[in-house]
Enzyme design. Structure first.
Site, short mmCIF file in Angstrom:
data_model
loop_
_atom_site.label_atom_id
_atom_site.label_comp_id
_atom_site.label_asym_id
_atom_site.label_seq_id
_atom_site.Cartn_x
_atom_site.Cartn_y
_atom_site.Cartn_z
N GLU A 99 -37.49 -36.38 46.38
CA GLU A 99 -38.37 -36.13 47.55
C GLU A 99 -38.22 -34.65 47.98
O GLU A 99 -37.59 -33.75 47.48
CB GLU A 99 -37.35 -36.80 48.72
N CYS A 114 -38.98 -27.74 51.27
CA CYS A 114 -37.63 -27.86 50.69
C CYS A 114 -37.69 -28.54 49.49
O CYS A 114 -38.27 -29.84 49.56
CB CYS A 114 -36.54 -28.62 51.36
N CYS A 121 -27.98 -36.22 41.65
CA CYS A 121 -26.78 -35.00 41.54
C CYS A 121 -25.46 -35.48 41.19
O CYS A 121 -25.39 -36.51 41.57
CB CYS A 121 -26.62 -34.46 42.94
N CYS A 125 -20.48 -34.19 46.11
CA CYS A 125 -19.97 -33.90 47.40
C CYS A 125 -19.81 -35.15 48.17
O CYS A 125 -20.66 -35.99 48.12
CB CYS A 125 -20.85 -33.15 48.25
N CYS A 128 -22.66 -36.11 51.00
CA CYS A 128 -24.10 -36.07 51.01
C CYS A 128 -24.59 -37.20 50.11
O CYS A 128 -23.97 -37.61 48.94
CB CYS A 128 -24.38 -35.02 49.77
N CYS A 347 -30.90 -32.28 55.63
CA CYS A 347 -30.06 -32.13 54.64
C CYS A 347 -29.10 -33.07 54.23
O CYS A 347 -28.63 -33.72 55.13
CB CYS A 347 -29.17 -30.91 54.95
N1 SAH Z 1 -26.85 -28.74 45.60
C1 SAH Z 1 -27.38 -27.96 46.49
C2 SAH Z 1 -28.77 -27.86 47.11
C3 SAH Z 1 -28.81 -29.14 47.84
S1 SAH Z 1 -27.91 -29.57 49.16
C4 SAH Z 1 -26.20 -27.36 47.37
O1 SAH Z 1 -25.40 -28.21 47.19
O2 SAH Z 1 -26.32 -26.20 48.14
C5 SAH Z 1 -28.28 -28.47 50.56
C6 SAH Z 1 -27.49 -28.40 51.60
O3 SAH Z 1 -27.41 -29.54 52.32
C7 SAH Z 1 -26.17 -27.86 51.27
O4 SAH Z 1 -25.68 -26.90 51.92
C8 SAH Z 1 -25.22 -29.07 51.65
O5 SAH Z 1 -24.03 -28.69 51.83
C9 SAH Z 1 -26.06 -29.73 52.57
N2 SAH Z 1 -25.77 -30.90 52.88
C10 SAH Z 1 -25.50 -32.15 51.99
N3 SAH Z 1 -25.27 -33.12 52.56
C11 SAH Z 1 -25.35 -33.14 54.05
C12 SAH Z 1 -25.32 -33.80 55.16
N4 SAH Z 1 -25.17 -35.24 55.13
N5 SAH Z 1 -25.47 -33.21 56.35
C13 SAH Z 1 -25.66 -32.00 56.47
N6 SAH Z 1 -25.73 -30.98 55.48
C14 SAH Z 1 -25.69 -31.62 54.34
FE1 SF4 Z 2 -25.27 -32.33 44.93
FE2 SF4 Z 2 -25.74 -32.88 47.65
FE3 SF4 Z 2 -23.65 -31.70 46.64
FE4 SF4 Z 2 -25.74 -30.48 46.90
S1 SF4 Z 2 -24.63 -31.03 48.42
S2 SF4 Z 2 -24.27 -30.40 45.08
S3 SF4 Z 2 -27.22 -32.15 46.23
S4 SF4 Z 2 -23.99 -33.68 45.95
#
Ligand code: SAH
Ligand code: SF4
Length: 385
Positions: A99, A114, A121, A125, A128, A347
């Site tokens: 996406e 974006c 991934c 985390c 996410c 995000c």
């Molecule tokens: N993997 C990279 C880039 C993709 S995630 C990273 O982790 O930075 C992009 C951003 O989305 C990151 O700052 C992450 O902390 C945030 N993010 C992930 N899941 C989220 C959620 N459920 N709500 C708000 N932000 C989120």
């Molecule tokens: Fe991967 Fe989501 Fe963590 Fe970014 S926030 S590193 S996309 S698991």
């Protein structure tokens, strides 16, 4: 070993001018044709060889027989959010899906795309949904580049005057676990004969992959860095971002201290606010101390819900309280009430084909405050011109 019968033809959208020159010269064509080809692909965003009118028929034939354009295979869906954002679900040539989200800044009148850097991934985390679904494969350079080419094409078709300006690697995947392809895509996309994005309007967001951060800093691409901090201490960060065990918080912050990213040499810290987990005032006080001395901006992201994730979004008052503690310490703070929430484009909501069924209702987009400093790492820079 690959035989010539199984060798993959070169994918033109993922090639630099130098690589195209080498390809064409080896095939017996003039070197200057490479720039023309690059311009068609990147600057003009041609979707077929037939459009490339100034290329001789013999070259067009040779390209058709020996190369592929590469990029995304098709658009599975395109959704428009009430806030004007587009969310594209792209199908790749192996059937996998990724996406990209294209968002307007109605006040400053430009668009930010974006992009995804991987299918899924591996970083895991806990907040996410991309991480929840796991890792499938790396994206190739042409697949990264074509997210920009395709969405820009769509935007300019709908609105020929639109200003397609900022690029953030904040979609699906961890860009610094696909550093080679990401860096190459940046070089192609910032090339003057191509899309010609300004490096200071390109931001790579990372969960803190130390070797990748150093490689990015040393790449001299001049792009900005956003670090997803998300917790004020090693132990708390490990709980929501297990990658912290491998790359400790102190090491990650040391890279931010030691290296310079972007023209303004300020890192953007992203901090996802999880209700009751990391959004209390004492967290803000400790966060403030943690980043003291690092030239930075703080981008607070109230958690975007997904029914499969066990967290909640804090309310506006909690976000304001948290933000005030940081601004009182002279930190530049922006709050990202994410866009495209109503189409699951915010995000942490990008799930590709493995979308989880949502069980919590999305907050009404109309109630979102205007996000004046959206993707601030690049937005702030641009105002100075
Ligand atoms: N993997 C990279 C880039 C993709 S995630 C990273 O982790 O930075 C992009 C951003 O989305 C990151 O700052 C992450 O902390 C945030 N993010 C992930 N899941 C989220 C959620 N459920 N709500 C708000 N932000 C989120
Ligand atoms: Fe991967 Fe989501 Fe963590 Fe970014 S926030 S590193 S996309 S698991």
């Amino acid at each position: 070993m690959m035989t010539s019968a199984t060798r993959q033809p070169p994918r033109l959208r993922g090639m630099s001018v130098t690589e195209l020159e080498q390809l064409l010269v080896e095939a017996g064509f003039e070197k200057y044709r490479a720039v023309q080809l690059f311009q068609w692909l990147q600057r003009r965003g041609a979707r077929s060889l037939a459009e490339m009118k100034n290329l001789p028929a013999a070259l067009q034939r040779w390209l058709a027989e020996n190369t592929e354009l590469g990029g995304i295979a098709s658009v599975a869906t395109m959704k428009r959010s009430a806030d004007g954002s587009y969310k594209f679900l792209f199908q790749l040539d192996d059937g996998r899906k990724i996406e990209s989200v294209l968002m307007p800044d109605p006040i400053r009148n430009y668009w930010t795309l974006c992009v995804s850097s991987q299918v899924g991934c591996a970083v895991d985390c806990k907040f996410c949904v991309t991480g929840l679904n796991g890792f499938f494969r790396q994206l190739r350079v042409d697949e990264i580049v074509d997210q920009i080419l395709f969405s820009r094409h769509q935007l300019l078709t709908d609105n020929p005057d639109a200003n397609f300006r900022n690029l953030v690697y904040m979609g699906m995947g961890e860009p610094l676990l696909n550093t080679e392809a990401v860096l190459k895509s940046i070089r192609i996309l910032t090339h003057a004969e191509g899309v010609n994005l300004s490096p200071r309007r390109v931001t790579v967001s990372t969960s803190g992959i130390v070797p990748g951060m150093i490689e990015l800093a040393e790449s001299n691409t001049g792009v900005c860095l956003a670090l997803s901090l998300n917790a004020p201490s090693q132990a708390e960060r490990e709980a929501v971002m297990p990658i912290t065990k491998k790359y400790p918080l102190a090491d990650v912050l040391n890279v931010c201290r030691k290296y310079q990213f972007g023209r303004h040499k300020r890192v953007t810290f992203e901090y996802v606010l999880l209700h009751g987990v990391n959004d209390q005032e004492e967290h803000a006080h400790r966060l403030r101390k943690l980043v003291r001395g690092i030239p930075c901006k703080m981008n607070l992201i109230p958690f975007n819900p997904n029914g499969a994730l066990p967290y909640e979004r804090p309310d506006r008052e909690a976000v304001d309280r948290f933000s005030k503690i940081l601004t009182d310490d002279h930190l530049t703070v922006s709050v990202r009430w994410s866009k495209a929430l109503d189409v699951d484009g915010a995000c942490g909501q990008l799930a590709g084909q493995f979308r989880q069924r949502r069980t919590t209702a999305p907050a009404a987009v109309a109630e979102m405050p205007p996000d004046l400093d959206f993707f601030s790492p690049t937005a702030a820079d641009s105002d100075e011109e």
